[in-house]
Design a protein around this motif. Sequence first.
Motif, PDB file in Angstrom:
ATOM      1  N   LEU A  36       0.859  -1.178   0.000  1.00 15.87           N
ATOM      2  CA  LEU A  36       0.000   0.000   0.000  1.00 15.87           C
ATOM      3  C   LEU A  36       0.895   1.226   0.000  1.00 15.87           C
ATOM      4  O   LEU A  36       1.551   1.525   1.000  1.00 15.87           O
ATOM      5  CB  LEU A  36      -0.898   0.013   1.235  1.00 15.87           C
ATOM      6  CG  LEU A  36      -1.752  -1.216   1.487  1.00 15.87           C
ATOM      7  CD1 LEU A  36      -2.436  -1.121   2.831  1.00 15.87           C
ATOM      8  CD2 LEU A  36      -2.771  -1.371   0.387  1.00 15.87           C
ATOM      9  N   VAL A  37       0.933   1.932  -1.117  1.00  9.11           N
ATOM     10  CA  VAL A  37       1.791   3.108  -1.234  1.00  9.11           C
ATOM     11  C   VAL A  37       0.931   4.357  -1.118  1.00  9.11           C
ATOM     12  O   VAL A  37       0.078   4.604  -1.973  1.00  9.11           O
ATOM     13  CB  VAL A  37       2.546   3.122  -2.580  1.00  9.11           C
ATOM     14  CG1 VAL A  37       3.465   4.324  -2.661  1.00  9.11           C
ATOM     15  CG2 VAL A  37       3.325   1.843  -2.772  1.00  9.11           C
ATOM     16  N   PRO A  38       1.116   5.146  -0.073  1.00 10.96           N
ATOM     17  CA  PRO A  38       0.350   6.388   0.019  1.00 10.96           C
ATOM     18  C   PRO A  38       0.878   7.403  -0.993  1.00 10.96           C
ATOM     19  O   PRO A  38       2.072   7.685  -1.028  1.00 10.96           O
ATOM     20  CB  PRO A  38       0.578   6.854   1.461  1.00 10.96           C
ATOM     21  CG  PRO A  38       1.817   6.170   1.902  1.00 10.96           C
ATOM     22  CD  PRO A  38       1.953   4.923   1.100  1.00 10.96           C
ATOM     23  N   ARG A  39      -0.001   7.928  -1.810  1.00 16.79           N
ATOM     24  CA  ARG A  39       0.341   8.963  -2.795  1.00 16.79           C
ATOM     25  C   ARG A  39      -0.508  10.200  -2.536  1.00 16.79           C
ATOM     26  O   ARG A  39      -1.125  10.758  -3.420  1.00 16.79           O
ATOM     27  CB  ARG A  39       0.108   8.443  -4.219  1.00 16.79           C
ATOM     28  CG  ARG A  39       0.992   7.309  -4.624  1.00 16.79           C
ATOM     29  CD  ARG A  39       2.387   7.784  -4.906  1.00 16.79           C
ATOM     30  NE  ARG A  39       3.210   6.673  -5.376  1.00 16.79           N
ATOM     31  CZ  ARG A  39       4.509   6.653  -5.297  1.00 16.79           C
ATOM     32  NH1 ARG A  39       5.154   7.663  -4.764  1.00 16.79           N
ATOM     33  NH2 ARG A  39       5.184   5.627  -5.732  1.00 16.79           N
ATOM     34  N   TRP A  40      -0.492  10.631  -1.287  1.00 12.23           N
ATOM     35  CA  TRP A  40      -1.340  11.736  -0.889  1.00 12.23           C
ATOM     36  C   TRP A  40      -0.856  13.062  -1.465  1.00 12.23           C
ATOM     37  O   TRP A  40      -1.673  13.903  -1.823  1.00 12.23           O
ATOM     38  CB  TRP A  40      -1.411  11.823   0.624  1.00 12.23           C
ATOM     39  CG  TRP A  40      -1.878  10.543   1.247  1.00 12.23           C
ATOM     40  CD1 TRP A  40      -2.714   9.610   0.688  1.00 12.23           C
ATOM     41  CD2 TRP A  40      -1.532  10.035   2.509  1.00 12.23           C
ATOM     42  NE1 TRP A  40      -2.908   8.567   1.548  1.00 12.23           N
ATOM     43  CE2 TRP A  40      -2.195   8.793   2.684  1.00 12.23           C
ATOM     44  CE3 TRP A  40      -0.731  10.495   3.541  1.00 12.23           C
ATOM     45  CZ2 TRP A  40      -2.083   8.037   3.832  1.00 12.23           C
ATOM     46  CZ3 TRP A  40      -0.624   9.731   4.674  1.00 12.23           C
ATOM     47  CH2 TRP A  40      -1.295   8.518   4.822  1.00 12.23           C
ATOM     48  N   VAL A  41       0.434  13.246  -1.533  1.00 13.06           N
ATOM     49  CA  VAL A  41       0.968  14.494  -2.073  1.00 13.06           C
ATOM     50  C   VAL A  41       0.541  14.641  -3.531  1.00 13.06           C
ATOM     51  O   VAL A  41       0.065  15.705  -3.935  1.00 13.06           O
ATOM     52  CB  VAL A  41       2.511  14.549  -1.934  1.00 13.06           C
ATOM     53  CG1 VAL A  41       3.090  15.727  -2.676  1.00 13.06           C
ATOM     54  CG2 VAL A  41       2.907  14.589  -0.477  1.00 13.06           C
ATOM     55  N   LEU A  42       0.678  13.590  -4.305  1.00 13.21           N
ATOM     56  CA  LEU A  42       0.283  13.648  -5.707  1.00 13.21           C
ATOM     57  C   LEU A  42      -1.211  13.931  -5.846  1.00 13.21           C
ATOM     58  O   LEU A  42      -1.621  14.746  -6.671  1.00 13.21           O
ATOM     59  CB  LEU A  42       0.648  12.347  -6.416  1.00 13.21           C
ATOM     60  CG  LEU A  42       0.284  12.254  -7.891  1.00 13.21           C
ATOM     61  CD1 LEU A  42       0.982  13.343  -8.695  1.00 13.21           C
ATOM     62  CD2 LEU A  42       0.616  10.882  -8.428  1.00 13.21           C
ATOM     63  N   GLY A  43      -2.035  13.280  -5.030  1.00 10.13           N
ATOM     64  CA  GLY A  43      -3.475  13.511  -5.097  1.00 10.13           C
ATOM     65  C   GLY A  43      -3.849  14.944  -4.760  1.00 10.13           C
ATOM     66  O   GLY A  43      -4.664  15.563  -5.453  1.00 10.13           O
ATOM     67  N   VAL A  44      -3.250  15.494  -3.715  1.00 17.98           N
ATOM     68  CA  VAL A  44      -3.552  16.874  -3.326  1.00 17.98           C
ATOM     69  C   VAL A  44      -3.020  17.844  -4.386  1.00 17.98           C
ATOM     70  O   VAL A  44      -3.656  18.870  -4.671  1.00 17.98           O
ATOM     71  CB  VAL A  44      -2.994  17.187  -1.921  1.00 17.98           C
ATOM     72  CG1 VAL A  44      -3.150  18.659  -1.578  1.00 17.98           C
ATOM     73  CG2 VAL A  44      -3.692  16.335  -0.877  1.00 17.98           C
TER      74      VAL A  44
END
Length: 174
Positions: A36-44
């Motif tokens: 599970l790779v969090p890609r929160w920065v890219l999404g925001v």
Amino acid sequence: MLVRYSVFIVLFLLFILEGTIYQIFAPDLHGFNYTLVPRWVLGVIVFAGILQGRGIGLSYAIGFGIMYDIIYAPLLGVYSFGMALVVYLMSVPVPSVQKNMGMTILLALLAITGFEYFIYGIYSLMGLASMPHDQFFYYRLLPTFVFNGLLFIAAGYFIRKWLLLVNRRRDEII
């Protein structure tokens, strides 16, 4: 003054949190087969590109892509180019997309999927990725998509409201 820099501050905190959260969900740590790779920065950043403009999203993508390259990547330039490309393609400044929350979340998830495939493709070409495509798809891409999708479904409304508030405050200052 704080409103002007709030997007950068939040993105930087998410950048730090991503590395921390990834260590918690690391597959070898708990015997978990899925990554599970969090890609929160890219999404925001995609949210910011859609709601604040393609130029703003692109500048954040390049800046944070360079930070990813320096800290996480064995090949310099892959993350910065990949993030910039994906954010440029997904930052559609169309009013119907800006008003539709589902479409914004879908574009953020498409950006994450495209970015994961871009990184996997470049690393495969360079011989740095040893995982076959079917394993990549089932053990990394799908869990990452679901993990980030659930997060953006839960937090997308608040992210959108916050970015629109930043836009209004910036317009008041100018």
